[in-house]
Design a protein around this motif. Structure first.
Motif, PDB file in Angstrom:
ATOM      1  N   PHE A 297     -15.774  20.056  -5.494  1.00  9.25           N
ATOM      2  CA  PHE A 297     -15.270  20.022  -4.125  1.00  9.25           C
ATOM      3  C   PHE A 297     -16.168  19.073  -3.341  1.00  9.25           C
ATOM      4  N   ARG A 298     -15.587  17.975  -2.838  1.00 11.96           N
ATOM      5  CA  ARG A 298     -16.376  16.949  -2.172  1.00 11.96           C
ATOM      6  C   ARG A 298     -16.026  16.872  -0.689  1.00 11.96           C
ATOM      7  N   THR A 299     -16.938  16.289   0.086  1.00  7.13           N
ATOM      8  CA  THR A 299     -16.815  16.256   1.548  1.00  7.13           C
ATOM      9  C   THR A 299     -15.883  15.136   1.998  1.00  7.13           C
ATOM     10  N   TRP A 300     -15.507  15.200   3.283  1.00  3.43           N
ATOM     11  CA  TRP A 300     -14.703  14.127   3.868  1.00  3.43           C
ATOM     12  C   TRP A 300     -15.394  12.781   3.676  1.00  3.43           C
ATOM     13  N   GLU A 301     -16.709  12.747   3.912  1.00 10.65           N
ATOM     14  CA  GLU A 301     -17.457  11.485   3.790  1.00 10.65           C
ATOM     15  C   GLU A 301     -17.358  10.928   2.376  1.00 10.65           C
ATOM     16  N   GLU A 302     -17.518  11.789   1.377  1.00 10.24           N
ATOM     17  CA  GLU A 302     -17.419  11.326  -0.004  1.00 10.24           C
ATOM     18  C   GLU A 302     -16.014  10.812  -0.316  1.00 10.24           C
ATOM     19  N   LEU A 303     -15.002  11.492   0.176  1.00 12.26           N
ATOM     20  CA  LEU A 303     -13.626  11.084  -0.117  1.00 12.26           C
ATOM     21  C   LEU A 303     -13.270   9.784   0.607  1.00 12.26           C
ATOM     22  N   ARG A 304     -13.772   9.594   1.809  1.00 11.51           N
ATOM     23  CA  ARG A 304     -13.499   8.336   2.515  1.00 11.51           C
ATOM     24  C   ARG A 304     -14.072   7.149   1.754  1.00 11.51           C
ATOM     25  N   GLU A 305     -15.194   7.355   1.091  1.00 12.09           N
ATOM     26  CA  GLU A 305     -15.804   6.275   0.319  1.00 12.09           C
ATOM     27  C   GLU A 305     -14.873   5.776  -0.768  1.00 12.09           C
ATOM     28  N   TYR A 306     -14.035   6.649  -1.311  1.00 12.67           N
ATOM     29  CA  TYR A 306     -13.116   6.258  -2.381  1.00 12.67           C
ATOM     30  C   TYR A 306     -12.063   5.261  -1.889  1.00 12.67           C
ATOM     31  N   PHE A 307     -11.853   5.203  -0.579  1.00 10.01           N
ATOM     32  CA  PHE A 307     -10.867   4.274  -0.007  1.00 10.01           C
ATOM     33  C   PHE A 307     -11.532   3.048   0.629  1.00 10.01           C
ATOM     34  N   ARG A 308     -12.810   2.861   0.383  1.00  5.93           N
ATOM     35  CA  ARG A 308     -13.538   1.763   1.038  1.00  5.93           C
ATOM     36  C   ARG A 308     -12.804   0.427   0.822  1.00  5.93           C
ATOM     37  N   GLY A 309     -12.626  -0.310   1.909  1.00  6.16           N
ATOM     38  CA  GLY A 309     -11.990  -1.625   1.833  1.00  6.16           C
ATOM     39  C   GLY A 309     -10.474  -1.590   1.846  1.00  6.16           C
ATOM     40  N   LEU A 310      -9.882  -0.399   1.815  1.00  5.25           N
ATOM     41  CA  LEU A 310      -8.428  -0.281   1.860  1.00  5.25           C
ATOM     42  C   LEU A 310      -7.977   0.113   3.260  1.00  5.25           C
ATOM     43  N   GLU A 311      -6.771  -0.266   3.606  1.00  3.87           N
ATOM     44  CA  GLU A 311      -6.168   0.118   4.879  1.00  3.87           C
ATOM     45  C   GLU A 311      -5.423   1.431   4.672  1.00  3.87           C
ATOM     46  N   LEU A 312      -5.880   2.496   5.330  1.00  7.93           N
ATOM     47  CA  LEU A 312      -5.254   3.796   5.149  1.00  7.93           C
ATOM     48  C   LEU A 312      -3.885   3.837   5.816  1.00  7.93           C
ATOM     49  N   VAL A 313      -2.910   4.344   5.083  1.00 11.04           N
ATOM     50  CA  VAL A 313      -1.561   4.543   5.611  1.00 11.04           C
ATOM     51  C   VAL A 313      -1.583   5.771   6.516  1.00 11.04           C
ATOM     52  N   GLU A 314      -0.922   5.689   7.651  1.00 14.92           N
ATOM     53  CA  GLU A 314      -0.856   6.842   8.568  1.00 14.92           C
ATOM     54  C   GLU A 314      -0.273   8.056   7.859  1.00 14.92           C
ATOM     55  N   PRO A 315      -0.843   9.244   8.059  1.00 17.19           N
ATOM     56  CA  PRO A 315      -1.861   9.614   9.043  1.00 17.19           C
ATOM     57  C   PRO A 315      -3.305   9.508   8.540  1.00 17.19           C
ATOM     58  N   GLY A 316      -3.557   8.761   7.493  1.00 22.29           N
ATOM     59  CA  GLY A 316      -4.913   8.581   6.989  1.00 22.29           C
ATOM     60  C   GLY A 316      -5.266   9.586   5.907  1.00 22.29           C
ATOM     61  N   LEU A 317      -6.560   9.807   5.729  1.00 22.95           N
ATOM     62  CA  LEU A 317      -7.057  10.819   4.799  1.00 22.95           C
ATOM     63  C   LEU A 317      -7.118  12.136   5.553  1.00 22.95           C
ATOM     64  N   VAL A 318      -6.285  13.088   5.140  1.00 20.82           N
ATOM     65  CA  VAL A 318      -6.114  14.343   5.881  1.00 20.82           C
ATOM     66  C   VAL A 318      -5.958  15.492   4.880  1.00 20.82           C
ATOM     67  N   TYR A 319      -5.896  16.717   5.400  1.00 19.39           N
ATOM     68  CA  TYR A 319      -5.487  17.814   4.527  1.00 19.39           C
ATOM     69  C   TYR A 319      -4.165  17.414   3.882  1.00 19.39           C
TER      70      TYR A 319
ATOM     71  N   ILE B 283      -3.298   7.787   1.190  1.00 19.82           N
ATOM     72  CA  ILE B 283      -2.863   6.565   0.513  1.00 19.82           C
ATOM     73  C   ILE B 283      -3.501   5.377   1.228  1.00 19.82           C
ATOM     74  N   GLY B 284      -4.103   4.485   0.450  1.00 16.61           N
ATOM     75  CA  GLY B 284      -4.684   3.267   1.012  1.00 16.61           C
ATOM     76  C   GLY B 284      -3.985   2.050   0.457  1.00 16.61           C
ATOM     77  N   ARG B 285      -3.920   0.986   1.255  1.00 15.72           N
ATOM     78  CA  ARG B 285      -3.275  -0.272   0.863  1.00 15.72           C
ATOM     79  C   ARG B 285      -4.304  -1.389   0.826  1.00 15.72           C
ATOM     80  N   LYS B 286      -4.243  -2.189  -0.232  1.00 17.82           N
ATOM     81  CA  LYS B 286      -5.129  -3.351  -0.340  1.00 17.82           C
ATOM     82  C   LYS B 286      -4.445  -4.561   0.270  1.00 17.82           C
ATOM     83  N   ARG B 287      -5.101  -5.200   1.191  1.00 21.84           N
ATOM     84  CA  ARG B 287      -4.520  -6.378   1.853  1.00 21.84           C
ATOM     85  C   ARG B 287      -4.546  -7.592   0.935  1.00 21.84           C
TER      86      ARG B 287
END
Length: 267
Positions: free
Chosen positions: A217-239, A263-267
């Motif tokens: 079980f990982r934190t919000w901060e750890e999970l956001r790192e997995y999307f680094r450099g990607l554009e998050l699709v609305e509503p972002g990383l959420v429950y 979901i993140g999108r690579k530009r």
């Protein structure tokens, strides 16, 4: 498919991630050792099976978005698990019959089931590979020739990364996956969430020491790192249940705060 292919070896002394999830989802492809592992986490949080159901629902909504709204026509499902009635190919092709899918797993039982189910489907392939070696995984997928990895595609990591240990370096693995995404590609990820409450810690202990041997079980901060450099699709990383819920989403899930997705999108 070769009708003479030998049956996959099944180690009945060890729980399988895919079979434990199958049991929690109400399937039939599991052994006593899998049921014991699942019951160990159920003893901590009786509603833990709802996490598995919420994960499948998030996958369905995510794939629907990717095909219907994002225009994705190639999907790479990594750690696909045992086939069910709502497989990715069924969800995607209900929208566009031309979508091509490659399933990847390292469990021989999963692979045998998937190949049997998809034996006559020339728009779907099944590849043996391990996420812990992402370079080899993408090379194996490219060698099949079904997906054009220079064009936009979606990589699905649905309920997979939390089974990587910290020693596996999940952040490094995700960085390697993002590196292989072509411009316009998407990454779908769902993961157990450390919501800062005691039951997340207790569930993690039960997953790690109750027979399965994995489940961080990982934190919000750890999970956001997995999307680094990607554009998050609305509503972002959420429950996960808050990601574009529809009429069938269990929005009042008792385990809502223990599972995240995005979901993140690579530009």
């Amino acid at each position: 498919m070769d009708d003479q292919a030998p049956a996959p070896f099944v180690d009945a002394s060890r729980a399988s991630i895919a079979r434990v999830y199958d049991y929690l989802l109400g399937g039939k492809d599991h052994l006593e050792v899998d049921r014991r592992a699942a019951d160990a986490v159920r003893a901590v949080v009786p509603e833990v099976g709802q996490i598995a159901r919420d994960n499948r629902a998030f996958l369905r909504r995510g794939v629907t978005y990717l095909v219907r709204e994002a225009g994705i026509r190639q999907i790479l499902d990594i750690g696909s698990g045992l086939p069910r009635e709502d497989n990715v190919n069924e969800i995607a092709r209900a929208i566009d019959p031309g979508v091509r899918i490659v399933y990847v797993d390292n469990d021989p039982v999963v692979l045998a089931h998937a190949r049997a189910l998809l034996a006559v489907d020339d728009q779907t392939a099944v590849v043996t590979a391990d996420l812990r070696r992402p370079g080899e995984l993408f090379d194996e997928v490219a060698a099949v020739g079904l997906l054009d990895l220079t064009a936009p595609f979606a990589a699905l990591l649905c309920g997979v990364v939390h089974h990587l240990s910290d020693e596996d370096d999940p952040a490094g693995i995700l960085a390697a996956v993002r590196e292989r995404l072509s411009p316009g590609s998407h990454l779908l990820l769902s993961h157990f969430l450390d919501d800062g409450r005691s039951r997340a810690y207790k569930l993690e202990v039960a997953f790690l020491h109750g027979g399965l041997g994995s489940g961080r079980f990982r934190t919000w901060e750890e999970l956001r790192e997995y999307f680094r450099g990607l554009e998050l699709v609305e509503p972002g990383l959420v429950y996960a249940n808050d990601w574009r819920p529809d009429a069938t989403t269990h929005v009042e899930s008792p385990v809502r705060t223990l599972y995240a997705g995005g979901i993140g999108r690579k530009r």
